[in-house]
Design a protein around this motif. Structure first.
Motif, short mmCIF file in Angstrom:
data_model
loop_
_atom_site.label_atom_id
_atom_site.label_comp_id
_atom_site.label_asym_id
_atom_site.label_seq_id
_atom_site.Cartn_x
_atom_site.Cartn_y
_atom_site.Cartn_z
N PRO A 62 22.56 11.61 6.01
CA PRO A 62 23.76 10.83 5.67
C PRO A 62 23.44 9.39 5.24
N ASP A 63 22.38 8.81 5.81
CA ASP A 63 22.05 7.43 5.44
C ASP A 63 20.98 7.38 4.35
N TYR A 64 21.02 8.35 3.44
CA TYR A 64 19.92 8.46 2.45
C TYR A 64 19.74 7.20 1.62
N MET A 65 20.84 6.50 1.33
CA MET A 65 20.71 5.31 0.48
C MET A 65 19.87 4.22 1.15
N ASP A 66 19.89 4.20 2.50
CA ASP A 66 19.08 3.21 3.22
C ASP A 66 17.61 3.58 3.26
N ARG A 67 17.32 4.83 2.91
CA ARG A 67 15.93 5.28 3.00
C ARG A 67 15.20 5.21 1.66
N ARG A 68 15.76 4.43 0.76
CA ARG A 68 15.13 4.15 -0.53
C ARG A 68 14.71 5.42 -1.28
N PRO A 69 15.67 6.29 -1.61
CA PRO A 69 15.32 7.48 -2.39
C PRO A 69 14.88 7.09 -3.81
N PRO A 70 13.91 7.79 -4.35
CA PRO A 70 13.39 7.43 -5.68
C PRO A 70 14.29 7.94 -6.81
N PHE A 71 15.53 7.47 -6.82
CA PHE A 71 16.44 7.85 -7.90
C PHE A 71 16.12 7.08 -9.16
N GLU A 72 16.35 7.70 -10.29
CA GLU A 72 16.20 7.00 -11.57
C GLU A 72 17.51 6.27 -11.89
#
Lengths: 443, 116
Positions: A62-72
């Motif tokens: 749920p907190d994926y945005m805080d875990r610095r996902p390597p999105f383009e």
């Protein structure tokens, strides 16, 4: 001599989207999990368009945005491009739903994303074993038909034991076949071969050429028509931060029957007068290809047996029309992981408990969607007019609509309609639309 | 799929005006963008029986492989550049006679996509 068996509570074969999801859920549930990956690192064998759907990621992290996902980039504009012989009609949508924060989908590159995804499983306690290929199963009583109690890897003394194995081996379903969950290879007509280039371009150039405000805006489109020479297939364009992923998928039997080389078709697409200016001056970062199991519901294997379950591409969990597959893999991996937890709490790893995995899949969107779209996998093959007649008609008709010929409009509209009815009668065209709706709605 | 020609594939032809729009790409230029950990000791792909390939009329493997692993030598035999393989599996399911021995490369070997 070390007689101690290497033993875990659960084994996952393949650290892709399904595998790491399964490992994550089981490790969080307190199981000792081996996540076995044949590549140098997770993601190294994977290749897609493409975009990842956040509903699936958020379901597990749920907190994926805080875990610095390597999105383009987030997908803020999506739709279809209809490629004519030298023209292009764009039908895309931006804003509205696509402005949601965080976005519904993010464009990614799999070598980065899968690595990050596996790290989330590792953070939960799963033990990643890379550079290791699983070649067979260990069956109860050394039999060929007994319950699965472990796997044999290509490492020396490479036997690893666990009462439950989740197979997330990808589209080449060798192990799934070995286990008898499906008794044959999928047919070439059930496989799309996707191939693409990742082409580097400066971020500002991408923004300007694709009409994107900044790098917090991204485009994802399916391209129909001339892209696949009028044959069953579909192109795609995804804008990364500082590169563009552009390619297409064509059914494997079509490539074989017409004796077409994927890279020739790809270059023809990139040379198209409406496409070439978009990637002009870009440098090739990477080329590659990957099979997509597009056979749909009818191509699925049995999903479980004593001590084992299968998820993701290995189980043909792909909705070809909507380009969904990554989300199905993640959710299916999660549901398999939950079923393994249930099996552990009951101390029962028989097919009876494993089949709870199938129940869970039926309750959610995965099996519902796959059942509904079961007719679509053959649709484009049996309706080639969606690949040439209609894209050409749209381009021609709109082109004429916006041209001042100095002729009465009535004549013009008659001509426009004629350009369609010459190739496909109105009754037939109406029939095509009904057939399309039927295959999508599962009627 | 018709079996009339002895092949599992029914050969089809593109219209001439479409065919002539296809470029002829030199695949090695594309392969340079790929990273591999090449297994020098074990070939994970091989032809099971060259006589079967000899009888195969259309030899679709020469075309559909996205990295051009399969070529035909001057002696007519099918040559297999397994080192270029991206492990997609097209030849595994696409060979009309299932005449390709297909295994995964050993753990750690094979293609290693940098972007994907």
């Amino acid at each position: 001599m070390n007689n101690e068996r290497i033993a875990f509570d659960a084994i996952v074969v393949g650290a892709g989207l399904a595998g790491s999801a399964a490992a994550m859920v089981m490790a969080r549930g307190g199981l000792k999990v081996a996540l076995i990956e044949r590549g140098q690192k997770p993601g190294g064998k994977n290749y897609f368009g493409g975009a990842i759907y956040t509903h699936a990621i958020a379901d597990l992290v749920p907190d994926y945005m805080d875990r610095r996902p390597p999105f383009e980039r987030p997908v803020t504009e999506a739709g279809f491009w209809f490629l004519g012989k030298d023209g292009l009609t764009r039908m895309t949508v931006q804003g509205g739903e696509l402005n949601a924060q965080p976005a519904d989908a993010f464009i990614t590159l799999r070598a980065n994303f899968d690595l990050w995804w596996a790290e989330q499983a590792q953070a939960a306690g799963a033990f990643l074993i890379p550079k290791t290929a699983v070649v067979d199963f260990i069956r109860e009583d050394n039999g060929q038909a007994g319950a699965v109690i472990g796997v044999i890897t290509d490492r020396p003394q490479g036997e690893v034991y666990a009462p439950v194995v989740i197979i997330c081996e990808g589209v080449n379903n060798i192990l799934t076949q070995k286990l008898g969950l499906i008794n044959r290879d999928l047919e070439p007509a059930q496989m799309a071969l996707a191939f693409k280039k990742v082409i580097s371009l400066p971020m500002e150039t991408i923004n300007a050429r694709f009409g994107l405000a900044d790098d917090a805006h991204g485009l994802a489109v399916s391209v129909l028509g001339d892209v696949s020479l009028g044959l069953p297939g579909m192109g795609f364009v995804y804008t990364n931060k500082a590169s563009v992923s552009i390619g297409l998928g064509v059914m494997l039997d079509t490539l074989a029957e017409y004796r077409l080389r994927p890279y020739d078709i790809l270059q023809r697409y990139l040379d198209h007068p409406a496409i070439a200016p978009l990637i002009k001056g870009g440098q090739l970062l990477e080329y590659g290809g990957h099979l997509i199991p597009e056979g749909g519901y009818r191509a699925m294997p049995k999903l479980c047996t004593d001590g084992a379950m299968v998820a993701g591409d290995a189980a043909a969990m792909v909705n070809a029309l909507h380009w969904e597959g990554t989300n199905m893999a993640i959710i299916a991996g999660k549901l398999a992981g939950e079923t393994a937890l249930e099996a552990h709490s009951r101390g029962d790893f028989t097919a009876k408990v494993m089949s709870r995995y199938e129940d869970r899949l039926s309750e959610g969107f995965i099996l519902k969607d796959l059942r509904q779209y079961r007719g679509f996998s053959r649709f484009l093959e049996t309706h080639p007019q969606f690949m040439d007649v209609y894209p050409n008609f749209v381009n021609g008709a709109l082109g004429q609509f916006f041209t001042a010929y100095g002729k009465p409009k009535k004549e013009l509209f008659k001509g426009m309609l004629g350009s369609l009815t010459n190739q496909r009668g109105l009754a037939k065209a109406a029939g095509d639309m009904v057939a399309m709706a039927r295959s999508v709605m599962g009627w | 799929m018709a079996m009339k020609t002895g092949d599992a594939f029914e050969a089809k032809e593109l219209a001439e005006e479409v065919k002539k729009t296809l470029p002829n790409v030199y695949v090695d230029d594309l392969l340079m963008s790929l990273k591999y950990f090449i297994d020098e000791d074990v070939a994970h792909l091989s032809i099971i029986d060259q006589a079967v390939c000899h009888r195969c009329e259309h030899k679709p493997c020469l075309y559909f492989c996205p990295v051009g692993v399969y070529t035909q030598g001057n002696d007519g035999r099918i040559q297999v550049a397994y080192q270029s393989c991206v492990e997609c599996g097209s030849c595994r399911v696409g060979c009309p006679y299932k005449n390709i021995h297909w295994e995964l490369p050993r753990g750690g070997f094979g293609v290693a996509y940098k972007f994907g």
